[in-house]
Write an enzyme that holds these catalytic residues in place. Structure first.
Site, PDB file in Angstrom:
ATOM      1  CB  VAL A  56      -0.957   0.011   1.219  1.00  0.00           C
ATOM      2  CG1 VAL A  56      -1.770   1.302   1.263  1.00  0.00           C
ATOM      3  CG2 VAL A  56      -1.886  -1.200   1.186  1.00  0.00           C
ATOM      4  CB  CYS A  57       4.020   2.059   1.781  1.00  0.00           C
ATOM      5  SG  CYS A  57       3.567   1.457   3.427  1.00  0.00           S
ATOM      6  N   PRO A  58       3.806   2.281  -1.363  1.00  0.00           N
ATOM      7  CG  PRO A  58       4.447   0.586  -2.846  1.00  0.00           C
ATOM      8  CD  PRO A  58       4.092   0.842  -1.404  1.00  0.00           C
ATOM      9  CB  ILE A  61       5.322   7.040  -1.542  1.00  0.00           C
ATOM     10  CG1 ILE A  61       5.349   6.692  -0.047  1.00  0.00           C
ATOM     11  CG2 ILE A  61       6.564   7.840  -1.934  1.00  0.00           C
ATOM     12  CD1 ILE A  61       6.376   5.650   0.333  1.00  0.00           C
TER      13      ILE A  61
END
Length: 185
Positions: A56-58, A61
């Protein structure tokens, strides 16, 4: 005992941390401090993610990066952060196509001290929740948003709230930049 999430109206904690600012050899790292951010006279938007090299993070970002100029146009300094080290951040940036051209620093809170002071350190894994802080030029928290580890946030909502805060007026529900604010009779 777990700290409460830092709330609206409180001073953002002082910090001085390493950050990844580039993937160019010899120019990867810089120190970033609250003092330096405040010296610019700009707003700060700091968003946190749990772990590098995850799923999920990328997406978040990359979405913040797509809107980096929108934050800059609003006199806001955008800073991404997690509890991973600057070396892990640098490796992730070099490894992940969507992260190679980031226009904002990736702050490394390896001591987890800033995440703990902000009240966003998850108790079991000791990683940061998906938190976003909008901080005014005086260093006062004006908006806080915290999501569970598995749910990505909406970057356009962060921009909408920043716009509303910068009007310094009363903004109704779902207000968008350019719309009328409320008048007190």
């Amino acid at each position: 005992m777990k700290n409460a999430v830092l709330s609206v109206g409180t001073s953002f904690p002082d910090f001085n941390k390493k950050a990844v600012v580039s993937i160019e050899k010899g120019k990867e790292f810089e120190d970033i401090s609250l003092e330096a951010v405040k010296a610019t006279g700009k707003w700060m938007v700091m968003f946190w993610w749990p772990k590098d090299f995850t799923f999920v993070c990328p997406t978040e970002i990359a979405e913040f990066n797509k809107h980096a100029e929108d934050f800059a146009d609003r006199d806001a300094i955008l800073i991404g952060a997690s509890t991973d080290s600057e070396f892990v951040h640098a490796a992730w940036r070099r490894d992940h196509e969507d992260l190679k051209g980031l226009k904002f620093p990736m702050l490394a809170d390896t001591s987890k001290s800033l995440a703990a002071e902000l009240g966003i350190l998850e108790e079991n894994e000791k990683v940061a929740y998906r938190a976003t802080f909008i901080v005014d030029p005086q260093g006062i928290v004006r908006w806080t948003s915290v999501y569970d580890l598995s749910v990505g946030r909406n970057v356009k909502e962060v921009l909408r709230v920043l716009d509303a805060l910068q009007t310094d007026e009363l903004c109704p529900c779902n207000w968008q930049k350019g719309e009328a604010t409320l008048e007190v009779a």
